[in-house]
Design a protein around this motif. Structure first.
Motif, PDB file in Angstrom:
ATOM      1  N   HIS A   7       0.818  -1.209   0.000  1.00  0.00           N
ATOM      2  CA  HIS A   7       0.000   0.000   0.000  1.00  0.00           C
ATOM      3  C   HIS A   7       0.858   1.267   0.000  1.00  0.00           C
ATOM      4  CE1 HIS A   7      -3.736  -2.231   0.493  1.00  0.00           C
ATOM      5  NE2 HIS A   7      -3.046  -3.023   1.276  1.00  0.00           N
ATOM      6  N   THR A   8       2.154   1.124   0.343  1.00  0.00           N
ATOM      7  CA  THR A   8       3.049   2.273   0.255  1.00  0.00           C
ATOM      8  C   THR A   8       3.491   2.533  -1.178  1.00  0.00           C
ATOM      9  OG1 THR A   8       4.955   0.867   0.719  1.00  0.00           O
ATOM     10  CG2 THR A   8       3.886   1.921   2.604  1.00  0.00           C
ATOM     11  N   ASP A   9       3.070   1.687  -2.132  1.00  0.00           N
ATOM     12  CA  ASP A   9       3.438   1.890  -3.537  1.00  0.00           C
ATOM     13  C   ASP A   9       2.728   3.093  -4.154  1.00  0.00           C
ATOM     14  OD1 ASP A   9       5.153  -0.217  -3.587  1.00  0.00           O
ATOM     15  OD2 ASP A   9       3.766  -1.614  -4.519  1.00  0.00           O
ATOM     16  N   VAL A  10       1.748   3.692  -3.461  1.00  0.00           N
ATOM     17  CA  VAL A  10       0.989   4.792  -4.059  1.00  0.00           C
ATOM     18  C   VAL A  10       1.907   5.941  -4.440  1.00  0.00           C
ATOM     19  CG1 VAL A  10      -0.884   6.446  -3.731  1.00  0.00           C
ATOM     20  CG2 VAL A  10      -1.059   4.157  -2.750  1.00  0.00           C
ATOM     21  N   GLY A  11       2.792   6.354  -3.520  1.00  0.00           N
ATOM     22  CA  GLY A  11       3.697   7.463  -3.814  1.00  0.00           C
ATOM     23  C   GLY A  11       4.617   7.158  -4.981  1.00  0.00           C
ATOM     24  N   ALA A  12       5.159   5.933  -5.009  1.00  0.00           N
ATOM     25  CA  ALA A  12       6.042   5.549  -6.112  1.00  0.00           C
ATOM     26  C   ALA A  12       5.283   5.550  -7.428  1.00  0.00           C
ATOM     27  CB  ALA A  12       6.641   4.170  -5.836  1.00  0.00           C
ATOM     28  N   TYR A  13       4.024   5.135  -7.393  1.00  0.00           N
ATOM     29  CA  TYR A  13       3.206   5.114  -8.618  1.00  0.00           C
ATOM     30  C   TYR A  13       2.967   6.534  -9.125  1.00  0.00           C
ATOM     31  CZ  TYR A  13      -0.850   4.275 -11.640  1.00  0.00           C
ATOM     32  OH  TYR A  13      -1.727   4.241 -12.692  1.00  0.00           O
ATOM     33  N   VAL A  14       2.618   7.457  -8.208  1.00  0.00           N
ATOM     34  CA  VAL A  14       2.362   8.842  -8.609  1.00  0.00           C
ATOM     35  C   VAL A  14       3.613   9.476  -9.206  1.00  0.00           C
ATOM     36  CG1 VAL A  14       1.809  11.150  -7.745  1.00  0.00           C
ATOM     37  CG2 VAL A  14       0.479   9.186  -6.987  1.00  0.00           C
ATOM     38  N   LEU A  15       4.783   9.183  -8.624  1.00  0.00           N
ATOM     39  CA  LEU A  15       6.027   9.782  -9.093  1.00  0.00           C
ATOM     40  C   LEU A  15       6.577   9.096 -10.339  1.00  0.00           C
ATOM     41  CD1 LEU A  15       7.797  10.370  -5.678  1.00  0.00           C
ATOM     42  CD2 LEU A  15       6.833  12.105  -7.184  1.00  0.00           C
ATOM     43  N   GLY A  16       5.985   7.943 -10.725  1.00  0.00           N
ATOM     44  CA  GLY A  16       6.435   7.268 -11.931  1.00  0.00           C
ATOM     45  C   GLY A  16       7.676   6.438 -11.741  1.00  0.00           C
ATOM     46  N   VAL A  17       7.967   6.011 -10.485  1.00  0.00           N
ATOM     47  CA  VAL A  17       9.173   5.238 -10.206  1.00  0.00           C
ATOM     48  C   VAL A  17       8.980   3.759 -10.508  1.00  0.00           C
ATOM     49  CG1 VAL A  17      10.796   4.585  -8.369  1.00  0.00           C
ATOM     50  CG2 VAL A  17       9.901   6.912  -8.475  1.00  0.00           C
ATOM     51  N   LEU A  18       7.734   3.270 -10.421  1.00  0.00           N
ATOM     52  CA  LEU A  18       7.479   1.847 -10.683  1.00  0.00           C
ATOM     53  C   LEU A  18       7.762   1.516 -12.149  1.00  0.00           C
ATOM     54  CD1 LEU A  18       4.074   1.359  -8.791  1.00  0.00           C
ATOM     55  CD2 LEU A  18       6.395   0.983  -7.934  1.00  0.00           C
ATOM     56  N   ASP A  19       8.265   0.290 -12.389  1.00  0.00           N
ATOM     57  CA  ASP A  19       8.450  -0.125 -13.773  1.00  0.00           C
ATOM     58  C   ASP A  19       7.097  -0.543 -14.354  1.00  0.00           C
ATOM     59  OD1 ASP A  19       7.887  -2.809 -13.057  1.00  0.00           O
ATOM     60  OD2 ASP A  19      10.016  -3.248 -12.731  1.00  0.00           O
ATOM     61  N   ALA A  20       7.081  -0.916 -15.620  1.00  0.00           N
ATOM     62  CA  ALA A  20       5.813  -1.184 -16.308  1.00  0.00           C
ATOM     63  C   ALA A  20       5.031  -2.310 -15.651  1.00  0.00           C
ATOM     64  CB  ALA A  20       6.080  -1.504 -17.783  1.00  0.00           C
ATOM     65  N   HIS A  21       5.726  -3.398 -15.275  1.00  0.00           N
ATOM     66  CA  HIS A  21       5.041  -4.532 -14.656  1.00  0.00           C
ATOM     67  C   HIS A  21       4.504  -4.166 -13.278  1.00  0.00           C
ATOM     68  CE1 HIS A  21       6.077  -7.299 -17.846  1.00  0.00           C
ATOM     69  NE2 HIS A  21       7.367  -7.002 -17.720  1.00  0.00           N
ATOM     70  N   GLU A  22       5.310  -3.435 -12.501  1.00  0.00           N
ATOM     71  CA  GLU A  22       4.871  -3.015 -11.175  1.00  0.00           C
ATOM     72  C   GLU A  22       3.673  -2.075 -11.275  1.00  0.00           C
ATOM     73  OE1 GLU A  22       9.134  -3.118  -8.790  1.00  0.00           O
ATOM     74  OE2 GLU A  22       8.539  -1.324  -9.896  1.00  0.00           O
ATOM     75  N   ALA A  23       3.723  -1.145 -12.224  1.00  0.00           N
ATOM     76  CA  ALA A  23       2.621  -0.200 -12.395  1.00  0.00           C
ATOM     77  C   ALA A  23       1.336  -0.913 -12.803  1.00  0.00           C
ATOM     78  CB  ALA A  23       2.994   0.857 -13.436  1.00  0.00           C
ATOM     79  N   GLU A  24       1.459  -1.890 -13.707  1.00  0.00           N
ATOM     80  CA  GLU A  24       0.280  -2.632 -14.147  1.00  0.00           C
ATOM     81  C   GLU A  24      -0.340  -3.408 -12.989  1.00  0.00           C
ATOM     82  OE1 GLU A  24      -0.923  -6.067 -17.464  1.00  0.00           O
ATOM     83  OE2 GLU A  24       1.058  -5.130 -17.470  1.00  0.00           O
ATOM     84  N   ALA A  25       0.505  -4.038 -12.168  1.00  0.00           N
ATOM     85  CA  ALA A  25       0.006  -4.793 -11.013  1.00  0.00           C
ATOM     86  C   ALA A  25      -0.655  -3.862 -10.008  1.00  0.00           C
ATOM     87  CB  ALA A  25       1.152  -5.561 -10.353  1.00  0.00           C
TER      88      ALA A  25
END
Length: 223
Positions: A7-25
């Motif tokens: 659930h802490t992935d929200v900030g990374a998602y907003v900033l665009g740090v996640l890779d394509a697979h992580e963002a899709e998941a």
């Protein structure tokens, strides 16, 4: 293999740090997680605030509130992702220089932020299951305005805050779902904060109880 979701992935998602697979998941997880949806709404202005540290000030864009529009905007930002090292430096700069500005922006634009009113005494209590409650009660023309902070609960569970009158009558102040990770527990230290109301005057209330919907009392506090 599907990347694990935090659930802490929200900030990374907003900033665009996640890779394509992580963002899709994460986007698949987001569709069924109200907590992450609320967090995404509150952080949707963050990339623009980061840009303001590098670019001349301009009129702020309105914060999107509809989930499809939020997803589109975040996806667009992800396509023009910043270099991760720049993001880390920018976040560090905000923490040192613009922390109060970011905090004010995120809280001011989120209508769901709940805080205890200034100068109102808190009622506190602990329950046998480890639940801890803080709440304030203010008299209104229609009854009692109640602000609640709850810690030490895990789910999944359905709960409600009940005002019990001195005459034995009861009124539901608010009800909610406790996700599996809980509130105010190791791994998820944030408490549940919410506001509700009871059709009773504060002087007519004997106590407040947090109960599960099967009537198990998690914590009780005298009024």
């Amino acid at each position: 293999m599907t990347p694990p979701i935090d659930h802490t992935d929200v900030g990374a998602y907003v900033l665009g740090v996640l890779d394509a697979h992580e963002a899709e998941a994460f986007e698949a997880h987001l569709l069924g997680c109200e907590l992450c949806q609320a967090e995404l709404k509150s952080l949707s202005a963050l990339p623009d605030l980061l840009d303001e540290l590098r670019e001349p000030p301009s009129a702020p864009a309105p914060v999107a509130v509809e989930m499809p529009r939020l997803l589109d905007e975040v996806a667009a930002r992800r396509r023009r992702r910043r270099i991760v090292t720049w993001v880390a430096a920018a976040v560090a700069t905000i923490a040192i220089i613009a922390g109060p500005i970011v905090t004010a922006a995120l809280t001011a634009t989120d209508p769901n932020v709940v805080a205890f009113p200034d100068g109102v005494p808190k009622l506190t209590g602990s329950g046998p299951t480890g639940a801890n409650i803080e709440l304030t009660v203010q008299e209104k023309g229609w009854g009692s305005d109640v602000v609640l902070s709850l810690k030490g609960v895990r789910g999944p569970e359905k709960c409600e805050l009940i005002a019990v009158g001195k005459n034995g009558q009861e009124a539901t102040v608010n009800s909610w779902l406790v996700p599996s990770w809980g509130y105010g527990v190791p791994g998820w230290p944030q408490p549940l904060m919410m506001r509700g109301g009871a059709a009773m005057k504060p002087g007519d209330i004997a106590k407040f109880e947090v109960r599960t919907l099967d009537k198990k009392v998690l914590v009780s506090v005298p009024a």
